[in-house]
Design an enzyme around this catalytic site. Structure first.
Site, PDB file in Angstrom:
ATOM      1  N   CYS A   1       0.908  -1.152  -0.038  1.00 57.36           N
ATOM      2  CA  CYS A   1       0.031  -0.050   0.014  1.00 57.36           C
ATOM      3  C   CYS A   1       0.889   1.216  -0.053  1.00 57.36           C
ATOM      4  O   CYS A   1       2.068   1.420   0.538  1.00 57.36           O
ATOM      5  CB  CYS A   1      -0.800   0.080   1.176  1.00 57.36           C
ATOM      6  SG  CYS A   1      -1.992  -1.375   1.349  1.00 57.36           S
TER       7      CYS A   1
ATOM      8  N   CYS B   1      -3.893   0.338  -2.790  1.00 54.32           N
ATOM      9  CA  CYS B   1      -4.447   0.440  -1.571  1.00 54.32           C
ATOM     10  C   CYS B   1      -3.595   1.623  -0.855  1.00 54.32           C
ATOM     11  O   CYS B   1      -2.676   1.975  -1.214  1.00 54.32           O
ATOM     12  CB  CYS B   1      -4.404  -0.666  -0.476  1.00 54.32           C
ATOM     13  SG  CYS B   1      -2.862  -1.518  -0.704  1.00 54.32           S
TER      14      CYS B   1
END
Ligand code: JS2
Length: 292
Positions: free
Chosen positions: A111, A192
């Site tokens: 992420c 993400c």
């Protein structure tokens, strides 16, 4: 008698010459016909030694650049890449053609590490490199195919090195365009945290809905992801777009429909040498951070 045999020899010679000329002419005609078929597209032909380049890049990436991906099987990846398009109509590419290749080499990017770009490729590559972030071209498949061209011919085991379909002039479903669309879609939908994108503020519309970023990546960002937009301007050119410009507003509306958080920073200048010098950058950071 002697005259007759001379005439016979002359006849045989002429016949032979006509025969050779006919065969040669026929061969040239067939070659030209065949080549004209291979030359029918408007885009560059396949990169010479494409298969060897893919194999070499794969070993370089998995053994040296990203040794944590050494378990990837480069022979299988090369075969999966070739079988995706070889002997197929170069204008009938589908996502399905690349399924096996992507399954073999799907990237895992943490992420907050992804960098997207549009009309700012080299700068985005430098920006990502200096900050330990990842562009699509830093993943295995993006690294393998970067700057290469490829297409096949129905019924032939070879690549067409004379020409390949162009997205604008020939067909959008060509194997190279579909490859980048499939990869870009996967790269965006699996993102993400915070995703960064560098857009070119020296263009009238820094955000282009018809670009891959505009029609593939932005619409595939998941809800709750934050997209941080950097508008970069070349000091050699006056800024032509900004965070409050209409094209960025359009991007914002696309994202808000997907519940994707949007941050925009503009007036980031890039010195001519296009060097990003890290946190205290050489960029003139007259940022107006806007939470919109
Ligand atoms: C790399 C190629 C090639 O966010 C970026 C990347 O993820 C890219 O895959 O797609 C986005 C850029 O595409 P966009 O917005 O259409 O910007 P652009 O500057 O017009 O780039 C066009 C080419 C992108 C896809 N692509 N990417 N390396 O060799 C390559 N060839 C193509 N067609």
């Amino acid at each position: 008698m002697a005259d007759c045999s001379k005439r016979k020899k002359l006849c045989y010679c002429l016949l032979l010459c006509f025969l050779v000329a006919g065969i040669t002419g026929g061969a040239i005609g067939i070659y030209k016909w065949y080549r004209s078929g291979l030359n029918r597209w408007h885009g560059p032909g396949s990169t010479p030694d494409f298969q060897d380049i893919i194999e070499d890049r794969c070993y370089n990436y998995t053994q040296r650049i990203r040794p944590d991906s050494r378990s990837r099987n480069c022979q299988e990846i090369k075969q999966a890449f070739m079988s995706a398009f070889i002997s197929k109509d170069p204008c009938k590419a589908t996502k399905e053609d690349y399924r096996r290749l992507i399954d073999l080499a799907d990237p895992t990017v943490p992420c907050n590490k992804r960098v997207l770009w549009s009309k700012t490729k080299e700068l985005a590559r430098e920006y990502a490199k200096l900050r330990g972030l990842v562009t699509l071209e830093d993943t295995l498949l993006g690294f393998l195919a970067d700057r290469l061209h490829w297409c096949g011919e129905p019924g032939s085991p070879d690549l067409n090195t004379w020409s390949c379909p162009d997205w604008e002039k020939d067909c959008r479903t060509n194997y190279r365009s579909v490859f980048w669309e499939v990869l870009s879609e996967r790269f965006a939908e699996s993102a993400c945290g915070t995703v960064q994108v560098l857009l070119n503020g020296s263009l009238e519309n820094a955000f282009d809905e018809m670009s891959i970023f505009g029609r593939v990546e932005a619409p595939n960002l998941k809800p709750m992801v934050t997209l941080q937009v950097w508008l970069v301007h070349d000091p050699g050119k006056p800024p032509r777009d900004s965070c409050s410009g209409s094209s960025i507003k359009k991007l914002k509306s696309i994202l808000s429909e997907r519940n994707v958080r949007f941050i925009c920073r503009d007036n980031l200048r890039v010195h001519h040498e296009k060097r990003w010098t890290g946190r205290n950058t050489s960029w003139n950071q007259d940022c107006r951070e806007k939470y919109q």
